[in-house]
Design a protein around this motif. Structure first.
Motif, PDB file in Angstrom:
ATOM      1  N   ALA A  29      15.578   9.460   5.994  1.00  7.27           N
ATOM      2  CA  ALA A  29      14.116   9.313   5.887  1.00  7.27           C
ATOM      3  C   ALA A  29      13.774   7.836   5.902  1.00  7.27           C
ATOM      4  CB  ALA A  29      13.595   9.991   4.625  1.00  7.27           C
ATOM      5  N   LEU A  30      12.910   7.392   6.803  1.00  8.41           N
ATOM      6  CA  LEU A  30      12.509   5.985   6.937  1.00  8.41           C
ATOM      7  C   LEU A  30      11.017   5.837   6.671  1.00  8.41           C
ATOM      8  CD1 LEU A  30      14.452   5.117  10.244  1.00  8.41           C
ATOM      9  CD2 LEU A  30      15.155   4.666   7.881  1.00  8.41           C
ATOM     10  N   LEU A  31      10.631   4.737   5.948  1.00 12.86           N
ATOM     11  CA  LEU A  31       9.225   4.489   5.669  1.00 12.86           C
ATOM     12  C   LEU A  31       8.846   3.115   6.252  1.00 12.86           C
ATOM     13  CD1 LEU A  31       6.582   5.337   4.258  1.00 12.86           C
ATOM     14  CD2 LEU A  31       7.401   4.158   2.197  1.00 12.86           C
ATOM     15  N   PRO A  32       8.281   3.057   7.430  1.00 17.65           N
ATOM     16  CA  PRO A  32       7.922   1.761   8.049  1.00 17.65           C
ATOM     17  C   PRO A  32       6.681   1.151   7.408  1.00 17.65           C
ATOM     18  CG  PRO A  32       7.220   3.562   9.454  1.00 17.65           C
ATOM     19  CD  PRO A  32       7.965   4.204   8.303  1.00 17.65           C
ATOM     20  N   LYS A  33       6.659  -0.227   7.314  1.00 21.96           N
ATOM     21  CA  LYS A  33       5.502  -0.954   6.771  1.00 21.96           C
ATOM     22  C   LYS A  33       5.552  -2.384   7.292  1.00 21.96           C
ATOM     23  CE  LYS A  33       3.241  -2.454   2.511  1.00 21.96           C
ATOM     24  NZ  LYS A  33       3.287  -3.906   2.850  1.00 21.96           N
ATOM     25  N   LYS A  34       4.432  -2.878   7.833  1.00 19.71           N
ATOM     26  CA  LYS A  34       4.368  -4.254   8.322  1.00 19.71           C
ATOM     27  C   LYS A  34       4.234  -5.225   7.151  1.00 19.71           C
ATOM     28  CE  LYS A  34       2.237  -3.097  12.759  1.00 19.71           C
ATOM     29  NZ  LYS A  34       1.055  -3.309  13.666  1.00 19.71           N
ATOM     30  N   THR A  35       5.073  -6.325   7.125  1.00 25.76           N
ATOM     31  CA  THR A  35       4.971  -7.338   6.066  1.00 25.76           C
ATOM     32  C   THR A  35       4.391  -8.619   6.638  1.00 25.76           C
ATOM     33  OG1 THR A  35       7.188  -8.169   6.537  1.00 25.76           O
ATOM     34  CG2 THR A  35       7.013  -6.394   4.921  1.00 25.76           C
ATOM     35  N   GLY A  59      -0.146   9.375   1.529  1.00 17.91           N
ATOM     36  CA  GLY A  59       0.001   8.240   2.441  1.00 17.91           C
ATOM     37  C   GLY A  59       1.445   7.987   2.805  1.00 17.91           C
ATOM     38  N   ILE A  60       2.343   8.162   1.834  1.00 13.10           N
ATOM     39  CA  ILE A  60       3.760   7.952   2.105  1.00 13.10           C
ATOM     40  C   ILE A  60       4.276   9.028   3.061  1.00 13.10           C
ATOM     41  CG2 ILE A  60       6.049   8.004   1.046  1.00 13.10           C
ATOM     42  CD1 ILE A  60       4.785   6.740  -1.441  1.00 13.10           C
ATOM     43  N   GLU A  61       3.903  10.276   2.786  1.00 15.90           N
ATOM     44  CA  GLU A  61       4.397  11.384   3.597  1.00 15.90           C
ATOM     45  C   GLU A  61       3.932  11.275   5.040  1.00 15.90           C
ATOM     46  OE1 GLU A  61       6.716  14.411   4.519  1.00 15.90           O
ATOM     47  OE2 GLU A  61       6.628  13.492   2.532  1.00 15.90           O
ATOM     48  N   ALA A  62       2.735  10.728   5.223  1.00 17.88           N
ATOM     49  CA  ALA A  62       2.212  10.608   6.583  1.00 17.88           C
ATOM     50  C   ALA A  62       2.991   9.588   7.405  1.00 17.88           C
ATOM     51  CB  ALA A  62       0.735  10.214   6.533  1.00 17.88           C
ATOM     52  N   ARG A  63       3.669   8.638   6.766  1.00 22.10           N
ATOM     53  CA  ARG A  63       4.405   7.595   7.480  1.00 22.10           C
ATOM     54  C   ARG A  63       5.897   7.881   7.623  1.00 22.10           C
ATOM     55  NH1 ARG A  63       2.407   2.041   7.421  1.00 22.10           N
ATOM     56  NH2 ARG A  63       0.203   2.036   6.918  1.00 22.10           N
ATOM     57  N   ALA A  74       1.732 -14.152   9.794  1.00 19.76           N
ATOM     58  CA  ALA A  74       0.853 -12.972   9.888  1.00 19.76           C
ATOM     59  C   ALA A  74       0.817 -12.238   8.563  1.00 19.76           C
ATOM     60  CB  ALA A  74       1.350 -12.052  10.992  1.00 19.76           C
ATOM     61  N   LEU A  75      -0.364 -11.746   8.225  1.00 20.26           N
ATOM     62  CA  LEU A  75      -0.526 -11.018   6.968  1.00 20.26           C
ATOM     63  C   LEU A  75       0.022  -9.609   7.088  1.00 20.26           C
ATOM     64  CD1 LEU A  75      -4.149 -12.088   5.974  1.00 20.26           C
ATOM     65  CD2 LEU A  75      -1.989 -13.033   5.174  1.00 20.26           C
ATOM     66  N   GLY A  76       0.557  -9.071   6.036  1.00 19.44           N
ATOM     67  CA  GLY A  76       1.022  -7.687   6.049  1.00 19.44           C
ATOM     68  C   GLY A  76      -0.142  -6.715   6.021  1.00 19.44           C
ATOM     69  N   GLU A  77       0.136  -5.434   6.418  1.00 20.89           N
ATOM     70  CA  GLU A  77      -0.932  -4.429   6.430  1.00 20.89           C
ATOM     71  C   GLU A  77      -1.251  -3.934   5.030  1.00 20.89           C
ATOM     72  OE1 GLU A  77       0.133  -0.447   7.729  1.00 20.89           O
ATOM     73  OE2 GLU A  77       2.184  -1.188   8.021  1.00 20.89           O
ATOM     74  N   ASP A  78      -2.431  -3.398   4.882  1.00 23.12           N
ATOM     75  CA  ASP A  78      -2.861  -2.809   3.613  1.00 23.12           C
ATOM     76  C   ASP A  78      -2.300  -1.398   3.547  1.00 23.12           C
ATOM     77  OD1 ASP A  78      -4.062  -2.218   1.276  1.00 23.12           O
ATOM     78  OD2 ASP A  78      -6.090  -2.030   2.070  1.00 23.12           O
ATOM     79  N   PHE A  79      -1.480  -1.134   2.573  1.00 24.73           N
ATOM     80  CA  PHE A  79      -0.791   0.159   2.483  1.00 24.73           C
ATOM     81  C   PHE A  79      -1.114   0.807   1.151  1.00 24.73           C
ATOM     82  CE2 PHE A  79       3.203   2.355   1.077  1.00 24.73           C
ATOM     83  CZ  PHE A  79       3.029   3.489   1.860  1.00 24.73           C
ATOM     84  N   ASN A  80      -1.581   2.052   1.207  1.00 21.53           N
ATOM     85  CA  ASN A  80      -1.931   2.806   0.006  1.00 21.53           C
ATOM     86  C   ASN A  80      -0.763   3.709  -0.340  1.00 21.53           C
ATOM     87  OD1 ASN A  80      -3.196   4.056  -2.100  1.00 21.53           O
ATOM     88  ND2 ASN A  80      -4.542   5.323  -0.838  1.00 21.53           N
TER      89      ASN A  80
END
Length: 511
Positions: free
Chosen positions: A505-511, A488-492, A477-483
């Motif tokens: 503080a945790l910053l989630p991101k799909k790879t 953008g960081i603060e919102a996540r 599966a492709l990772g998400e497009d993250f700006n």
């Protein structure tokens, strides 16, 4: 250089055949033929296309020998081309469009013929009853196959199997294989370390296009020497040679030169060979100077006083003491830096280590046991006598001059003889000290082994077959497009406070 006799001489004849001196240059020379030089009955001429012609008249015999020597051998082969010079030698007997049956034609005319390939040269020769018509025919054939040999795929397929049989025959000789392995270890870069017969894979797979390119580049008049000896009339012989070879154009290509120089060996090397056999072998190979070097005469004498049976040092130290059954020693007088090779064979129940130690004590022990004047005189006399006997036999002289043409110039034979006559015991001691030393040695040992345990390496696999219809596992599966902007960081960001007050503080991101 060794001078094998073509026949055993039971007694010296009362009248030794003498070579007739060539006539000086004059108006009788055919147009297009230039007289270059003459040495002791051998005269060199040159055609406009660069072909060298050596005439060796001998009125004491009723035959003529023609030898065409090309100044190319296994030294000139490239990667993947080992054995190609020898393969080409075989193909040259498959004929030309004008002469499709060379072997049968030679036989009908009573000619004995053959060819041979060495490191520095390839030659083709015929001996036949003296006669102008046969001479004309032979020179016509040789001139035609110089530039018009068929070199066809079907002929390569046929001759490849013949050469492969020769290769397999050589592989059955532990002596030959040990020498090849020792040379391959001694020469890391130069082609003198590769067997003239070539590698089996190269013999079986060399493309016909490479053979044709090799042939068209090296088989040209400016890279050849034509030797004619025997009962001949010189002006008529030159006329026929000019008629047949003079019509070949001088090539416009620049002849490629080899330039690989083997570095100085920097320590002892050792080769062990294990395969089926009946006797043990131990050998030692040493690098030597080029065959044209002034010091080579001393090397020749050095080898001769070591290898002679029964008076040589090796025979006395190993055979007479019972350490070995036989000994051998030879030198390769080559165009570039060659080698000397010594060894002994012994029974399977004999001590290989004892024979090895004795062999090396003799070869590398001249500082403790210097050569004597008597040893040098006997060896020198044998060598010079061999050359003088060769000079009295025009057929053998033709063969030997072909070898010397290959190492640089046919006149080196006479120069080498003269140098031999001047060799002193001091010269031989100096050569022994310079070359017969451990750092210049490659030791070879053959251990007969009926069932050798070898590591057979598999060939390169067929990747096209292995990857046919290959699709792999499920698509990742492709990772998400993250700006990654501050907003953008603060919102996540997920913030937590751990027991004890530590903030996380945790910053989630799909790879």
């Amino acid at each position: 250089m060794n001078f094998p006799r073509l026949r055993l001489l039971a007694a010296l004849p009362l009248i030794v055949p003498t070579l007739v001196a060539a006539q000086p240059a004059g108006p009788g020379l055919p147009a297009g033929v230039a007289r270059i030089t003459s040495v002791e009955g051998v005269t060199e001429y040159r055609l406009a296309n660069g072909l060298k012609i050596l005439l060796i008249p001998d009125r004491s015999i009723d035959t003529v020998t023609v030898n065409v020597t090309y100044l190319v051998g296994s030294r000139h082969e490239g990667y993947g081309e080992t054995g190609m010079a020898h393969l080409l030698e075989h193909l040259m007997f498959r004929g030309t469009p004008r002469f499709p049956s060379i072997k049968a034609d030679f036989q009908r005319r009573g000619a004995r013929y053959n060819g041979s390939t060495s490191f520095d040269r390839t030659n083709y020769y015929e001996t036949f009853p003296a006669g102008e018509k046969t001479l004309d025919y032979v020179l016509d054939v040789e001139a035609d196959r110089m530039v018009n040999a068929s070199i066809a795929r079907r002929d390569l397929d046929a001759e490849m199997t013949v050469v492969r049989n020769e290769f397999e025959s050589g592989e059955n000789s532990a002596f030959n294989v040990l020498r090849e392995r020792a040379a391959a270890s001694a020469y890391l870069w130069h082609n003198y370390g590769k067997a003239i017969i070539g590698a089996r894979s190269d013999i079986e797979n060399v493309p016909i296009e490479r053979l044709r390119a090799f042939y068209s580049h090296y088989y040209q008049p400016d890279n050849a020497v034509l030797l004619i000896s025997g009962k001949l009339e010189e002006s008529e012989t030159l006329r026929i040679a000019q008629k047949r070879f003079g019509r070949i154009a001088k090539p416009s290509r620049t002849l490629r030169k080899t330039y690989t120089v083997e570095p100085t060996q920097d320590g002892e090397r050792e080769v062990t060979l294990r395969r089926a056999g009946d006797v043990q072998l131990v050998s030692a190979l040493y690098h030597m100077p080029p065959g044209t070097h002034p010091e080579y005469a001393a090397v020749d004498v050095l080898v001769a006083l070591l290898n002679h049976v029964p008076s040589g040092r090796l025979h006395k130290a190993l055979v007479e003491t019972g350490l070995a059954s036989s000994v051998y020693g030879t030198e390769r007088q080559q165009r570039e830096a060659g080698f000397a090779y010594f060894g002994a064979s012994l029974r399977q129940d004999a001590s290989l280590e004892a024979a090895r130690d004795a062999l090396l004590r003799v070869l590398e022990g001249f500082s403790k046991s210097p050569v004597t004047e008597d040893e040098v005189e006997l060896a020198r006399r044998r060598l010079v006598n061999d050359i003088e006997l060769t000079l009295a036999d025009s057929r053998e002289l033709t063969s030997v001059l072909s070898e010397y043409a290959g190492i640089g110039d046919w006149r080196v034979l006479f120069l080498h003889r003269d140098r031999l006559k001047r060799v002193t015991s001091a010269d031989v001691r100096a050569a022994a000290a310079r070359y017969l030393k451990p750092a210049n040695r490659t030791l070879g040992m053959f251990l007969p082994t009926q069932s050798p345990d070898r590591a057979e390496i598999p060939p390169v696999p067929d990747l096209a077959a292995a990857l046919k219809d290959y699709h792999g596992s499920a698509t990742v599966a492709l990772g998400e497009d993250f700006n990654p902007t501050p907003a953008g960081i603060e919102a996540r960001v997920i913030r937590r406070t751990l027991p004890g007050g530590m903030k996380l503080a945790l910053l989630p991101k799909k790879t």
